[in-house]
Design a protein around this motif. Structure first.
Motif, PDB file in Angstrom:
ATOM      1  N   GLY A 676       0.867  -1.305   0.177  1.00 55.78           N
ATOM      2  CA  GLY A 676      -0.023   0.070   0.025  1.00 55.78           C
ATOM      3  C   GLY A 676       0.646   1.171   0.083  1.00 55.78           C
ATOM      4  N   LYS A 677       0.144   2.437  -0.433  1.00 55.18           N
ATOM      5  CA  LYS A 677       0.873   3.543  -0.424  1.00 55.18           C
ATOM      6  C   LYS A 677       1.473   4.210   0.734  1.00 55.18           C
ATOM      7  CE  LYS A 677       0.653   8.205  -2.741  1.00 55.18           C
ATOM      8  NZ  LYS A 677      -0.443   9.137  -3.281  1.00 55.18           N
ATOM      9  N   THR A 678       0.502   4.032   1.796  1.00 54.75           N
ATOM     10  CA  THR A 678       0.845   4.870   3.178  1.00 54.75           C
ATOM     11  C   THR A 678       2.066   3.922   3.436  1.00 54.75           C
ATOM     12  OG1 THR A 678      -1.504   5.353   3.394  1.00 54.75           O
ATOM     13  CG2 THR A 678      -0.008   5.396   5.190  1.00 54.75           C
ATOM     14  N   ALA A 679       1.632   2.596   3.810  1.00 53.94           N
ATOM     15  CA  ALA A 679       2.780   2.000   4.395  1.00 53.94           C
ATOM     16  C   ALA A 679       4.408   2.011   3.614  1.00 53.94           C
ATOM     17  CB  ALA A 679       2.613   0.520   4.306  1.00 53.94           C
ATOM     18  N   THR A 680       4.223   2.107   2.098  1.00 48.62           N
ATOM     19  CA  THR A 680       5.461   2.395   1.692  1.00 48.62           C
ATOM     20  C   THR A 680       6.236   3.669   1.674  1.00 48.62           C
ATOM     21  OG1 THR A 680       4.453   0.854  -0.286  1.00 48.62           O
ATOM     22  CG2 THR A 680       6.494   2.338  -0.767  1.00 48.62           C
ATOM     23  N   PHE A 681       5.099   4.542   2.129  1.00 55.67           N
ATOM     24  CA  PHE A 681       5.881   6.032   2.405  1.00 55.67           C
ATOM     25  C   PHE A 681       6.546   5.920   3.793  1.00 55.67           C
ATOM     26  CE2 PHE A 681       5.500  10.128   4.026  1.00 55.67           C
ATOM     27  CZ  PHE A 681       6.325  10.777   3.054  1.00 55.67           C
ATOM     28  N   GLN A 682       5.858   5.290   4.426  1.00 57.62           N
ATOM     29  CA  GLN A 682       6.295   5.237   5.905  1.00 57.62           C
ATOM     30  C   GLN A 682       7.380   4.492   5.904  1.00 57.62           C
ATOM     31  OE1 GLN A 682       3.096   3.425   8.077  1.00 57.62           O
ATOM     32  NE2 GLN A 682       1.871   5.261   8.502  1.00 57.62           N
ATOM     33  N   LYS A 683       7.699   3.455   4.910  1.00 57.35           N
ATOM     34  CA  LYS A 683       8.823   2.949   5.153  1.00 57.35           C
ATOM     35  C   LYS A 683      10.251   3.423   4.530  1.00 57.35           C
ATOM     36  CE  LYS A 683      10.826  -1.605   3.077  1.00 57.35           C
ATOM     37  NZ  LYS A 683      10.707  -2.770   2.079  1.00 57.35           N
ATOM     38  N   VAL A 684       9.609   4.352   3.636  1.00 60.41           N
ATOM     39  CA  VAL A 684      10.825   5.516   3.018  1.00 60.41           C
ATOM     40  C   VAL A 684      11.064   6.266   3.924  1.00 60.41           C
ATOM     41  CG1 VAL A 684      11.222   7.386   1.305  1.00 60.41           C
ATOM     42  CG2 VAL A 684       9.883   5.145   0.628  1.00 60.41           C
TER      43      VAL A 684
END
Length: 767
Positions: A676-684
């Motif tokens: 998901g987009k939110t989880a990916t951005f949090q990982k970044v």
């Protein structure tokens, strides 16, 4: 317009001199830096705001702060420009006009953003950013154009300084070449030394400013020549003065002067063309470039069967195979290696012919896209051409490695020195032939490495290495011939030592070059930064799971993470500054710290939507490699800490453990799947934050470790007598002074060595 506020702020952040501010910022402007803090708003927001009927007090206050900050920054910028104009009368009028326009634009922005009171435009009819959006656009454009003009004018001044400095060096060089007495030589060489130090500092700053990696590599090569030739010029000239009738001494000296003039001209060519798009010297075509172009042409057939004519692909293939003759025709290539290369070339031909056959059939059938037969042929052709690259790389790197092992013992140089000191001309001639043969092997090996280097900057470095071996070999022979004719001459012996040291230094540089080429071939580094680690195609973490989607950050995500990215850039710059202060640039701690800083810089570029990391998967792979390099740095630091006493060791070990924990956290975070987009951005966000923390710890360790390393090195090499101790203290003070100079002026070359040689000029007559 989005870059405007950050541009002005970055312009005045942490620079030492007025001119240095203009020089550095002219090359560091980026479109996506965010220097704001809290709720500060960028000028883009002011221009592209949405007209809402009601503005909060927080919004109005933020707009007001931005306007005032821009105006203050413009004022400082203009002060710098005016100071430069005062020192350069020929550009005073142009610079003054540009500064006037910048100040006018800054005042207009400050006036339009003066919205401290609620809804001032509606209450008192005052013009603001809300009521005059066109005025804000005009002011921002005027500010950008005027600032750019000031930077261009300042750049012209810097170029003029370098050209003027070069001209002074050339004039003094002519005087040096014609001197006939030691007294005259000492006087002129002292002047020459000071001029070379000035030229070194100016060109060092310019090299750091260059954004074109090819020009930066060419500048580094030219400056390396000047560094070594400055020392050679001193000893060669002294030898010629001591033995004026010696033909070999004259030949030795003339070669040094000629090479130094060529290097000076190359620097000026780079500097005067640094603002143009063209390159005055076109590099010969390398096999690596041919392979890259050929694969690109073949793979584009997937998208469009009619993109290229059949003759084009076949012609590229034949030209590529023809270039491999540098390998197959070499007398130093073994029979097995030659047969392996020819076999792969034949395979490339066969696969290309099959591709052409499938291609013709698909076109005859009027296919709109690549058929299965064409797809299979494309894959086989790309596979065989990659196999050719691997085979050529193995041959070139293997030969270079073998040569470096042989030359590591320095047997020919030792034999030449001994024969020269004995005055044995027959032995000198015999060992000179051996050195000439080894020189030819090294020259050809550099040419082969050029073909497989994998990046244009490294191609330039290969050419520089080839030229250096080609020139220094005969210079060593002329120097040893002089010594053989005058075996009791201390000056002739010193001269030979200098040239032998230059040869050994180039062998060390070749070893570093070999490591760079291997790293790029194996995907650990790219050609943008020297220690960049690139993702390998098709290899990403979590390969046994459902692959995550490779996505790019959108504009909103880039904006929210821009501050973290900026911190990475500043920290990586600080780490680079600290490692430059180390005397041992090949120390593992230095090399690994540089690698961390380079990878962090590339992550910073990712937050701006730039650089070689294009997707989130690229970033996560980069984070994994960075964590592995960080753990290797921990290992090097632990080894370093074993030589410390308990009191020193405890503080270092604490920081090392902190660094190891952060590296483990980064590795775990980069490998953890995110859907998901939110989880990916949090990982970044997590990866970049952890990287920032890693650099912070490294930055705290470097100066302390450098200090301890110098102390322990000094203690290990300390001498007993008070006189020796005093001399050593003076040398240490000179080191510190040079460190301060280099920190201030960039990578000035040969300053300490030059001054040491100049200090020994009073001993000339005794020799």
């Amino acid at each position: 317009m989005r870059l405007l506020l950050c541009f002005i702020f970055s312009f005045f952040h942490g620079q030492n001199t007025q001119r240095k501010q203009l020089q550095i910022q002219a090359h560091e402007v980026g479109p996506r830096k965010d220097y704001g803090t809290g709720d500060a708003v960028m000028i883009t927001t002011l221009i592209n705001h949405k007209d809402k009927p009601k503005k909060s007090e927080r919004t109005l206050a933020a707009i007001h702060r931005v306007g005032q900050a821009v105006n203050v920054a413009v004022g400082r910028f203009v002060a710098v420009g005016e100071a430069i104009a005062a020192e350069n009368q020929e550009l005073k009028d142009e610079m003054g006009q540009a500064c006037f326009e910048a100040r006018r634009a800054g005042d207009a922005i400050a006036q339009l953003t003066d919205v401290g009171a609620p809804l001032p435009s509606q209450q008192d009819g005052g013009v603001t950013v809300f009521s005059d959006r066109t005025g804000m656009v005009k002011a921002a454009r005027l500010l950008l154009s005027s600032v750019t003009k000031v930077l261009v004018l300042a750049d012209r001044i810097v170029i003029k300084q370098i050209v003027t400095s070069r001209n002074k060096v050339l004039v003094t060089l002519d005087h040096l070449e014609r001197v006939s007495t030691f007294q005259e030589f000492v006087q002129i060489f002292s002047q020459f030394g000071n001029e070379m130090v000035e030229f070194a500092h100016l060109t060092g700053d310019r090299q750091n400013d260059l954004k074109d990696e090819k020009k930066k590599a060419r500048m580094a090569a030219a400056r390396a020549v000047l560094e070594k030739c400055t020392m050679m010029l001193l000893t060669a000239s002294k030898t010629c003065l001591r033995h004026p009738d010696c033909e070999s001494a004259r030949i030795n000296k003339d070669a040094v002067f000629h090479r130094m003039r060529c290097a000076l001209e190359q620097v000026i060519e780079i500097v005067t063309e640094s603002r143009s798009c063209g390159e005055n010297k076109i590099l010969p075509a390398s096999i690596y470039d041919g392979i890259k172009d050929f694969k690109s042409g073949v793979e584009c057939l997937r998208e469009n069967l009619y993109a290229l004519p059949l003759q084009s692909v076949s012609g590229q293939m034949e030209a590529l195979v023809e270039r491999t003759e540098d390998f197959t025709d070499s007398p130093y290539t073994s029979h097995e290696q030659r047969q392996a290369i020819l076999g792969v070339c034949q395979l490339v031909r066969q696969d290309t012919e099959q591709l052409a056959h499938a291609w013709v059939e698909a076109q005859s059938a009027h296919a709109k896209e690549a058929t299965e037969q064409v797809e299979v042929a494309i894959l086989k052709t790309c596979q065989s051409i990659s196999e050719l690259r691997r085979e050529l790389h193995k041959v070139a790197v293997g030969r270079a490695s073998d040569l470096l092992k042989v030359h590591g013992e320095q047997l020919p140089l030792r034999a030449l020195k001994a024969a020269g000191a004995e005055g044995n001309l027959e032995a000198v001639a015999e060992f000179s032939r051996t050195l000439t043969e080894q020189k030819e092997q090294l020259v050809e090996t550099c040419r082969l490495l050029y073909h497989v280097s994998g990046s244009e900057p490294l191609e330039i470095t290969c050419i520089h290495a080839e030229e250096t071996f080609h020139v220094i070999g005969p210079q060593i022979i002329s120097a040893v011939q002089t010594l053989a004719l005058h075996p009791s001459s201390k000056i002739a012996k010193e001269n030979l030592e200098v040239f032998c040291e230059a040869w050994e230094s180039q062998l060390c540089d070749m070893a570093l070059l070999l490591r760079e080429i291997n790293d790029i071939f194996e995907g650990r580094r790219g050609d943008k930064r020297p220690y960049l680690s690139l993702p390998r195609p098709g290899k990403h973490p979590l390969t046994n799971m459902k692959p995550a989607k490779a996505v790019k950050l959108d504009a909103e995500e880039q904006t929210s993470i821009a501050k973290l990215g900026l911190e990475l850039r500043l920290l990586s710059s600080d780490v680079d500054t600290e490692v430059e202060k180390w005397e041992e640039q090949e120390h593992d701690v230095v090399r690994q710290s540089q690698s961390l800083a380079s990878m962090a810089y590339n992550m910073h570029l990712f937050t701006r939507g730039e650089g070689l990391l294009k997707t989130t998967l690229d970033l996560f792979h980069q984070a994994e490699v960075l964590s592995e390099e960080g753990l290797q740095l921990c290992s090097s630091l632990r080894t370093f800490s074993t030589q410390l006493v308990d009191e020193e060791k405890s503080s270092v070990v604490t920081e090392i453990e902190k660094l190891a924990v952060l590296c483990q956290q980064l590795q775990t975070g980069a490998k953890t799947p995110a859907q998901g987009k939110t989880a990916t951005f949090q990982k970044v966000d997590l990866c970049i934050q952890t990287t920032r923390n890693i650099l912070t710890v490294v930055l705290s360790l470097l100066p302390f470790c450098n200090k301890l390393n110098r102390q322990h090195k000094s203690e290990r090499s300390s001498l007993g007598s008070p006189r020796d101790w005093k001399e050593k203290q003076e040398a240490s003070a000179a080191d510190r002074e040079e460190g301060a100079l280099n920190s201030k002026n960039g990578n000035g070359f040969g300053v300490r060595s030059l001054e040491q040689h100049m200090a020994g000029l009073n001993l000339l007559e005794s020799k």
